[in-house]
Design an enzyme around this catalytic site. Structure first.
Site, PDB file in Angstrom:
ATOM      1  N   ARG A  82       0.836  -1.200   0.000  1.00  0.00           N
ATOM      2  CA  ARG A  82       0.000   0.000   0.000  1.00  0.00           C
ATOM      3  C   ARG A  82       0.869   1.248   0.000  1.00  0.00           C
ATOM      4  O   ARG A  82       0.565   2.232  -0.681  1.00  0.00           O
ATOM      5  CB  ARG A  82      -0.960  -0.028   1.198  1.00  0.00           C
ATOM      6  CG  ARG A  82      -2.007   1.059   1.124  1.00  0.00           C
ATOM      7  CD  ARG A  82      -3.085   0.865   2.167  1.00  0.00           C
ATOM      8  NE  ARG A  82      -2.570   1.001   3.519  1.00  0.00           N
ATOM      9  CZ  ARG A  82      -3.288   0.744   4.611  1.00  0.00           C
ATOM     10  NH1 ARG A  82      -4.533   0.326   4.518  1.00  0.00           N
ATOM     11  NH2 ARG A  82      -2.762   0.905   5.810  1.00  0.00           N
ATOM     12  N   LYS A 186      -2.566   6.718   1.518  1.00  0.00           N
ATOM     13  CA  LYS A 186      -2.296   7.244   2.856  1.00  0.00           C
ATOM     14  C   LYS A 186      -1.345   8.428   2.737  1.00  0.00           C
ATOM     15  O   LYS A 186      -0.151   8.329   3.040  1.00  0.00           O
ATOM     16  CB  LYS A 186      -1.710   6.139   3.744  1.00  0.00           C
ATOM     17  CG  LYS A 186      -2.671   5.737   4.865  1.00  0.00           C
ATOM     18  CD  LYS A 186      -2.152   4.596   5.684  1.00  0.00           C
ATOM     19  CE  LYS A 186      -2.531   4.757   7.148  1.00  0.00           C
ATOM     20  NZ  LYS A 186      -3.966   4.692   7.402  1.00  0.00           N
ATOM     21  N   GLU A 222     -16.103   7.402   4.553  1.00  0.00           N
ATOM     22  CA  GLU A 222     -15.506   6.763   5.735  1.00  0.00           C
ATOM     23  C   GLU A 222     -15.331   7.815   6.815  1.00  0.00           C
ATOM     24  O   GLU A 222     -15.658   8.978   6.608  1.00  0.00           O
ATOM     25  CB  GLU A 222     -14.171   6.105   5.384  1.00  0.00           C
ATOM     26  CG  GLU A 222     -13.103   7.071   4.873  1.00  0.00           C
ATOM     27  CD  GLU A 222     -11.750   6.391   4.628  1.00  0.00           C
ATOM     28  OE1 GLU A 222     -11.442   5.409   5.320  1.00  0.00           O
ATOM     29  OE2 GLU A 222     -11.001   6.862   3.770  1.00  0.00           O
TER      30      GLU A 222
HETATM   31  C1  LIG Z   1      -5.096   3.983   7.684  1.00  0.00           C
HETATM   32  C2  LIG Z   1      -6.504   4.361   7.337  1.00  0.00           C
HETATM   33  C3  LIG Z   1      -7.579   3.472   7.505  1.00  0.00           C
HETATM   34  C4  LIG Z   1      -7.423   2.111   8.130  1.00  0.00           C
HETATM   35  O1  LIG Z   1      -6.593   1.254   7.405  1.00  0.00           O
HETATM   36  P1  LIG Z   1      -5.993  -0.031   8.108  1.00  0.00           P
HETATM   37  O2  LIG Z   1      -5.115  -0.640   7.071  1.00  0.00           O
HETATM   38  O3  LIG Z   1      -7.128  -0.916   8.460  1.00  0.00           O
HETATM   39  O4  LIG Z   1      -5.259   0.435   9.305  1.00  0.00           O
HETATM   40  C5  LIG Z   1      -8.831   3.884   7.104  1.00  0.00           C
HETATM   41  N1  LIG Z   1      -9.049   5.112   6.589  1.00  0.00           N
HETATM   42  C6  LIG Z   1      -8.049   5.992   6.428  1.00  0.00           C
HETATM   43  C7  LIG Z   1      -8.354   7.330   5.860  1.00  0.00           C
HETATM   44  C8  LIG Z   1      -6.739   5.648   6.795  1.00  0.00           C
HETATM   45  O5  LIG Z   1      -5.769   6.536   6.634  1.00  0.00           O
END
Ligand SMILES: *Cc1c(COP(=O)(O)O)cnc(C)c1O
Length: 343
Positions: A82, A186, A222
């Protein structure tokens, strides 16, 4: 192994200094061998790309001590992939998958005394990040990069017994990410963009805000740091399909567990007026695994789930299954966990 003098079961979820972090530099077209250091400072040029043009992507994962005393990662390769994908989208030099894994292994191995003991509920949080460190005044991608991984022991997200509920506010005035923007990676900038909404919701007494899609302002995206899930009355697991949400590894894992438990999973747009039809909702991500949602407030309507204070049965079951695998309490039938090799 002698543990650090910390009260592991009382740790908060916040930064705690450890002995080492690790840094790798990309320069002249190649990555160096990485350096473990005790220094918590970095030195950057005042014109470093990341400081004004924002080439910064990151990751977050947890390491647990198993009952046999060894440390284990959870789906480390998924985080590696990722971050490489995030980097590519911002035209940054991706960290090779194997280098990412090596970096995490080295820094965890060097900080073993900070890995919370099995059964404490706590874990070692791992924060890798990649920044454009080259000098840049014109808007261009950096030619140099710094990849850093630091760790911090963090307390169990839920102290005491039971999962405690979060209360969400549907955000209608701030967009976190656009459909063809960077919501699916991210990138640090997404967090900066969402701070106003998140802090605004907290000031009004909510735990977090829940973003809608930026195009129609109609579908659930989200919350700021976690994916959204809803459980229907006929026991379906529904989670948004949207180009502007981050593909959560926790969500992906819980989906697998749910399917294997006979639960039907649907990934599709969820209109905000469908929220009332769910019997349970949750926010899923590495930090909390699943945060049960006690209520969602949308305009002047407050939708309460269950008694508004306690997690429902499906949430509890999924939480227990995933956290059992992560902590080493339960067997891992998926091959998601891996032992951190001893240096
Ligand atoms: C990191 C993140 C998540 C959760 O991802 P995981 O891989 O489950 O930790 C969800 N939404 C956003 C915006 C994130 O930055």
């Amino acid at each position: 192994m002698e543990k650090a003098d910390l009260n592991f079961s009382e740790l908060p979820f916040s930064y705690q200094k450890t002995d080492f972090n690790i840094r790798y530099r990309f320069k002249d077209g190649q990555w160096d061998k990485g350096e473990l250091t005790g220094s918590t400072d970095i030195s950057l040029h005042i014109a470093a790309q990341c400081l004004h043009y924002g080439q910064l992507v990151f990751e977050g994962l947890k390491v647990f001590e198993r009952p046999d005393g060894q440390a284990q990662t959870f789906r480390l390769e998924e985080n590696a992939k990722r971050m490489a994908h995030s980097a590519e989208k911002l035209l940054m030099e991706p960290v090779p998958i194997e280098l990412f894994k090596e970096a995490v292994h080295r820094v965890v191995d060097a900080n073993r005394k900070y890995i919370p003991p099995y059964g404490s509920g706590a874990s070692l949080y791992v924060r890798p990040y990649l920044i454009g460190s080259g000098i840049q005044l014109g808007v261009n991608p950096s030619s140099e990069y710094l990849f850093i991984v630091f760790v911090s022991p963090v307390g169990p997200y839920y102290k005491g017994s039971g999962l405690s509920c979060v209360h969400l506010l549907v955000e209608e005035e701030v967009d976190r990410a656009a459909p063809m923007g960077t919501g699916d990676i991210k990138a640090a900038g997404n967090y900066a963009a969402g701070l106003r909404a998140s802090i605004g919701a907290k000031r009004k007494g909510f735990s977090e805000c829940l973003y809608l899609d930026a195009k129609e302002n109609k579908y659930i995206d989200e919350s700021g740091t976690s994916n959204f899930i809803g459980i229907t009355a006929d026991n379906k697991y529904v989670t948004p399909k949207s180009p502007s949400i981050l593909p959560s590894i926790t969500n992906k894992s819980i989906i697998q567990i749910a399917k294997d438990d006979g639960i039907t999973v649907e990934r599709r747009p969820i209109a905000v007026d469908e929220l009332e039809s769910f019997v349970e909702c949750g926010c899923v991500g590495t930090a909390a695994v699943i945060s049960p949602v006690g209520s969602i407030t949308w305009r002047d309507k407050k939708i309460v789930y269950g008694d508004g204070e306690n997690a429902g049965p499906v949430t509890i079951k999924l939480y227990n299954k995933l956290s059992g695998i992560q902590s080493g309490k339960d067997e891992d039938p998926y091959g998601w966990t891996e032992i951190v090799p001893a240096g």
